[in-house]
Motif scaffolding. Sequence first.
Motif, PDB file in Angstrom:
ATOM      1  N   LEU A  70       4.475  -1.166 -13.734  1.00  0.00           N
ATOM      2  CA  LEU A  70       3.365  -1.029 -12.796  1.00  0.00           C
ATOM      3  C   LEU A  70       3.043   0.446 -12.535  1.00  0.00           C
ATOM      4  O   LEU A  70       3.928   1.290 -12.613  1.00  0.00           O
ATOM      5  N   HIS A 109       1.147   3.742  -7.812  1.00  0.00           N
ATOM      6  CA  HIS A 109       0.533   3.454  -6.514  1.00  0.00           C
ATOM      7  C   HIS A 109       0.663   1.990  -6.104  1.00  0.00           C
ATOM      8  O   HIS A 109       0.335   1.633  -4.972  1.00  0.00           O
ATOM      9  N   VAL A 110       1.138   1.119  -7.004  1.00  0.00           N
ATOM     10  CA  VAL A 110       1.281  -0.305  -6.682  1.00  0.00           C
ATOM     11  C   VAL A 110       2.618  -0.532  -5.980  1.00  0.00           C
ATOM     12  O   VAL A 110       3.667  -0.175  -6.519  1.00  0.00           O
ATOM     13  N   ALA A 130       4.456  -6.583  -5.317  1.00  0.00           N
ATOM     14  CA  ALA A 130       4.388  -7.080  -6.692  1.00  0.00           C
ATOM     15  C   ALA A 130       5.561  -8.010  -6.995  1.00  0.00           C
ATOM     16  O   ALA A 130       5.405  -9.034  -7.668  1.00  0.00           O
TER      17      ALA A 130
END
Length: 294
Positions: A227, A230-231, A236
């Motif tokens: 990922l 910034h995720v 997630a």
Amino acid sequence: MRKVLSALLIVLACVLVPLGGLSAWAKYEIGDTGRYVDTMAPLATGPGVRDVIADTVTDGIMSEVEAGPLEREVRAYVHRAVRSFTGTDAFHAAWNTANRTAHDAVLRALRSDREGAVTLDLAPVTAQLKSRLADDRVPMADRIPVARTEVTVLRAQELNSLRKGFHVLEIAGFWLPLAAVALAAGGILLAVRRRRAVTATALGMALGAALLALATVAGRALTLDGLPAHVPRAAAGAVYDALTETLRAATWFVLALGLAVALATWLTDLRARRRAASAVPVPAPAPEPTRARA
């Protein structure tokens, strides 16, 4: 020849267990919009997702506000208000609407021959969210921009590569589990010693389920590592766990069932052999030869 053919069918059945489980999960869990929305719905109450939503909405509001020296206090106040809103039924409805819209858009693109990226216009969802926030008297909610905002859900190159795999999974999701059951049944019926064939089939299917469980764990780690920075990893990870919950439950069920059947069959075979051994008559000792009297 029967032994070789039986072993071949059983091995093929065991190989198809993880493949059939994965394809069935992709077809009936991920490929169904209703189930997808139902799976994602509980995430709206999770702290990871609520924090991400609160941060995003707060950033959108503060970008339209000039708070001057009180920006930190205003931001904190707005964030608390938005965070409180994420616990309401209105937010849950908006969350389900956004997930349903995005999933429908992706499925339509995968099942058609359209080219280009799959985009999603968030303006209707943003308008609904703005209205709800204003009704709840969240400060400066009326300043949230509701302009057309397109979010790329699936890029063009990703769409082309996923379309072929998706079509294969839609077909395999129905036929692979049936093929695994048919091959296992055929291998057991052809076996010379069927109890041992049942034990081998159960152990092989349990092994296939264990490999699928390990692949699910490895897939989670690879997904999170891939990922962008910034995720948020927590959000997630919560999404991944929710989407694979049914797959993991089915995997552990097949694993436990396979081990239980193998143990029961082995114990039954052991008991039958002991009974057969005890039923064999023990030969009587031969009589000693009589000596002739002098």
